[in-house]
Motif scaffolding. Structure first.
Motif, mmCIF file in Angstrom:
data_model
loop_
_atom_site.group_PDB
_atom_site.id
_atom_site.type_symbol
_atom_site.label_atom_id
_atom_site.label_comp_id
_atom_site.label_asym_id
_atom_site.label_seq_id
_atom_site.Cartn_x
_atom_site.Cartn_y
_atom_site.Cartn_z
ATOM 1 N N THR A 18 0.849 -1.189 0.000
ATOM 2 C CA THR A 18 0.000 0.000 0.000
ATOM 3 C C THR A 18 0.883 1.236 0.000
ATOM 4 O O THR A 18 2.006 1.211 0.510
ATOM 5 C CB THR A 18 -0.941 0.046 1.230
ATOM 6 N N GLU A 19 0.368 2.282 -0.604
ATOM 7 C CA GLU A 19 1.100 3.548 -0.626
ATOM 8 C C GLU A 19 0.149 4.673 -0.263
ATOM 9 O O GLU A 19 -1.044 4.607 -0.542
ATOM 10 C CB GLU A 19 1.728 3.806 -1.989
ATOM 11 N N ASP A 20 0.686 5.701 0.390
ATOM 12 C CA ASP A 20 -0.105 6.884 0.698
ATOM 13 C C ASP A 20 -0.208 7.744 -0.551
ATOM 14 O O ASP A 20 0.772 7.939 -1.267
ATOM 15 C CB ASP A 20 0.543 7.701 1.817
ATOM 16 N N GLN A 21 -1.403 8.249 -0.783
ATOM 17 C CA GLN A 21 -1.642 9.066 -1.966
ATOM 18 C C GLN A 21 -2.588 10.205 -1.574
ATOM 19 O O GLN A 21 -3.596 9.966 -0.913
ATOM 20 C CB GLN A 21 -2.276 8.186 -3.044
ATOM 21 N N ASP A 22 -2.247 11.420 -1.937
ATOM 22 C CA ASP A 22 -3.079 12.588 -1.656
ATOM 23 C C ASP A 22 -3.541 13.190 -2.970
ATOM 24 O O ASP A 22 -2.746 13.345 -3.900
ATOM 25 C CB ASP A 22 -2.300 13.643 -0.867
ATOM 26 N N GLU A 23 -4.816 13.553 -3.016
ATOM 27 C CA GLU A 23 -5.388 14.164 -4.220
ATOM 28 C C GLU A 23 -6.210 15.384 -3.834
ATOM 29 O O GLU A 23 -6.901 15.370 -2.817
ATOM 30 C CB GLU A 23 -6.300 13.172 -4.951
ATOM 31 N N GLU A 24 -6.116 16.420 -4.653
ATOM 32 C CA GLU A 24 -6.930 17.614 -4.474
ATOM 33 C C GLU A 24 -7.463 18.043 -5.823
ATOM 34 O O GLU A 24 -6.773 17.922 -6.832
ATOM 35 C CB GLU A 24 -6.111 18.773 -3.898
ATOM 36 N N LEU A 25 -8.678 18.535 -5.832
ATOM 37 C CA LEU A 25 -9.281 19.117 -7.029
ATOM 38 C C LEU A 25 -10.108 20.318 -6.592
ATOM 39 O O LEU A 25 -11.006 20.191 -5.756
ATOM 40 C CB LEU A 25 -10.166 18.110 -7.758
ATOM 41 N N VAL A 38 -24.580 35.401 -27.540
ATOM 42 C CA VAL A 38 -23.158 35.253 -27.184
ATOM 43 C C VAL A 38 -23.008 34.915 -25.705
ATOM 44 O O VAL A 38 -23.568 35.596 -24.849
ATOM 45 C CB VAL A 38 -22.365 36.543 -27.504
ATOM 46 N N ALA A 39 -22.237 33.866 -25.420
ATOM 47 C CA ALA A 39 -21.946 33.463 -24.040
ATOM 48 C C ALA A 39 -20.433 33.458 -23.842
ATOM 49 O O ALA A 39 -19.684 33.050 -24.724
ATOM 50 C CB ALA A 39 -22.519 32.081 -23.750
ATOM 51 N N LEU A 40 -20.003 33.915 -22.678
ATOM 52 C CA LEU A 40 -18.586 33.940 -22.305
ATOM 53 C C LEU A 40 -18.407 33.113 -21.035
ATOM 54 O O LEU A 40 -19.324 33.022 -20.216
ATOM 55 C CB LEU A 40 -18.123 35.374 -22.045
ATOM 56 N N GLY A 41 -17.231 32.552 -20.875
ATOM 57 C CA GLY A 41 -16.975 31.787 -19.670
ATOM 58 C C GLY A 41 -15.501 31.668 -19.367
ATOM 59 O O GLY A 41 -14.654 31.807 -20.249
ATOM 60 N N VAL A 42 -15.213 31.426 -18.103
ATOM 61 C CA VAL A 42 -13.850 31.124 -17.671
ATOM 62 C C VAL A 42 -13.947 30.138 -16.505
ATOM 63 O O VAL A 42 -14.808 30.255 -15.642
ATOM 64 C CB VAL A 42 -13.052 32.391 -17.272
ATOM 65 N N ASP A 43 -13.105 29.125 -16.550
ATOM 66 C CA ASP A 43 -12.992 28.143 -15.470
ATOM 67 C C ASP A 43 -11.582 28.241 -14.918
ATOM 68 O O ASP A 43 -10.637 28.515 -15.668
ATOM 69 C CB ASP A 43 -13.176 26.720 -15.998
ATOM 70 N N VAL A 44 -11.417 27.973 -13.638
ATOM 71 C CA VAL A 44 -10.097 27.832 -13.041
ATOM 72 C C VAL A 44 -10.101 26.497 -12.317
ATOM 73 O O VAL A 44 -10.908 26.279 -11.409
ATOM 74 C CB VAL A 44 -9.777 28.985 -12.066
ATOM 75 N N LEU A 45 -9.236 25.581 -12.778
ATOM 76 C CA LEU A 45 -9.160 24.248 -12.176
ATOM 77 C C LEU A 45 -7.749 24.021 -11.652
ATOM 78 O O LEU A 45 -6.766 24.270 -12.366
ATOM 79 C CB LEU A 45 -9.481 23.171 -13.213
ATOM 80 N N TYR A 46 -7.652 23.539 -10.417
ATOM 81 C CA TYR A 46 -6.363 23.198 -9.824
ATOM 82 C C TYR A 46 -6.430 21.741 -9.394
ATOM 83 O O TYR A 46 -7.337 21.339 -8.664
ATOM 84 C CB TYR A 46 -6.066 24.088 -8.615
ATOM 85 N N GLU A 47 -5.468 20.944 -9.855
ATOM 86 C CA GLU A 47 -5.371 19.538 -9.459
ATOM 87 C C GLU A 47 -4.002 19.300 -8.843
ATOM 88 O O GLU A 47 -2.995 19.773 -9.375
ATOM 89 C CB GLU A 47 -5.504 18.613 -10.669
ATOM 90 N N GLU A 48 -3.987 18.554 -7.750
ATOM 91 C CA GLU A 48 -2.719 18.175 -7.131
ATOM 92 C C GLU A 48 -2.781 16.692 -6.797
ATOM 93 O O GLU A 48 -3.787 16.201 -6.287
ATOM 94 C CB GLU A 48 -2.479 18.992 -5.868
ATOM 95 N N PHE A 49 -1.696 16.005 -7.096
ATOM 96 C CA PHE A 49 -1.598 14.563 -6.865
ATOM 97 C C PHE A 49 -0.215 14.292 -6.298
ATOM 98 O O PHE A 49 0.785 14.737 -6.869
ATOM 99 C CB PHE A 49 -1.787 13.825 -8.191
ATOM 100 N N GLU A 50 -0.137 13.600 -5.177
ATOM 101 C CA GLU A 50 1.157 13.242 -4.576
ATOM 102 C C GLU A 50 1.099 11.835 -4.021
ATOM 103 O O GLU A 50 0.084 11.411 -3.479
ATOM 104 C CB GLU A 50 1.512 14.208 -3.445
ATOM 105 N N ARG A 51 2.225 11.125 -4.162
ATOM 106 C CA ARG A 51 2.352 9.805 -3.544
ATOM 107 C C ARG A 51 3.805 9.587 -3.174
ATOM 108 O O ARG A 51 4.715 10.169 -3.766
ATOM 109 C CB ARG A 51 1.823 8.713 -4.449
#
Length: 166
Positions: A18-25, A38-51
Motif C-alpha cells: 500500500t502507498e499513501d496518496q493525496d489528491e486535491e481538485l 453570445v456566451a462567455l466563460g472562464v474556469d479555473v481548475l487546480y489539481e494536485e496529486f502526490e504519492r
C-alpha cells in the motif's frame, strides 16, 4: 473543492503493497450570457496529486492549473460556434527524471448546425488547432484504463452527426 487522503494497493515484485496518496481538485467558474446569442466563460481548475513510492516511469507528484476561456455564439437559425483557448501550467516530479514543468496554450474550436425541431446536430471540431507541442500528464494515468486524453496532444479534426429519431 475536494481533497482525498488515500491508501492505495499496488502490485509489486513481492506481491502487493500500500502507498499513501493525496489528491486535491479545486474548481471555480463564471459563465455569462453577454447577449441572447453570445456566451462567455472562464474556469479555473487546480489539481494536485502526490504519492510517496511512485513507480520509476510514473509521476510522484503533479500540480496542474487549467484555465479554459470560452466564447460561444448561437444563432436562432441553428448555426453555432465555440472558441475554447485553454492555458495550462503543470509541474511534474518523477523518481528518475526529477522535476519538470510546462506552460502552454491549447486552442479548440467548433462550428455546427442544430437541425430544425431539435432533430439533431451536425458539427466540425478542431482540437489543438495550432498543433501545440507540450509535455502533459492527465491525472488519471494511474488508473490503467485506456481513455481519450483531456488535452489533445496534436491537431485533431472531428466531424459529428447526431440525429434524433422519434
Amino acid at each position: 473543492l475536494s481533497m482525498r487522503d488515500l491508501e492505495v494497493a499496488r502490485l509489486t515484485a513481492g506481491g502487493t503493497a500500500t502507498e499513501d496518496q493525496d489528491e486535491e481538485l479545486h474548481r471555480a467558474y463564471v459563465y455569462w450570457l453577454a447577449t441572447p446569442r453570445v456566451a462567455l466563460g472562464v474556469d479555473v481548475l487546480y489539481e494536485e496529486f502526490e504519492r510517496e513510492d511512485a513507480p520509476l516511469n510514473q509521476p510522484a507528484s503533479l500540480r496542474t492549473w487549467r484555465i479554459p476561456f470560452s466564447l460561444s455564439y448561437h444563432h436562432p437559425n441553428g448555426l453555432f460556434a465555440k472558441l475554447l483557448p485553454t492555458y495550462i501550467d503543470q509541474e511534474i516530479e518523477q523518481p528518475v527524471i526529477g522535476r519538470d514543468e510546462d506552460r502552454f496554450w491549447v486552442v479548440d474550436a467548433r462550428i455546427g448546425y442544430r437541425l430544425p425541431g431539435r432533430r439533431g446536430v451536425v458539427s466540425l471540431e478542431v482540437r489543438n488547432a495550432f498543433d501545440t507541442e507540450f509535455m502533459f500528464y492527465d491525472a488519471d494515468f494511474q488508473s490503467g484504463l485506456a481513455r481519450p486524453p483531456s488535452v489533445q496532444p496534436e491537431r485533431a479534426v472531428f466531424a459529428t452527426v447526431a440525429v434524433s429519431i422519434d
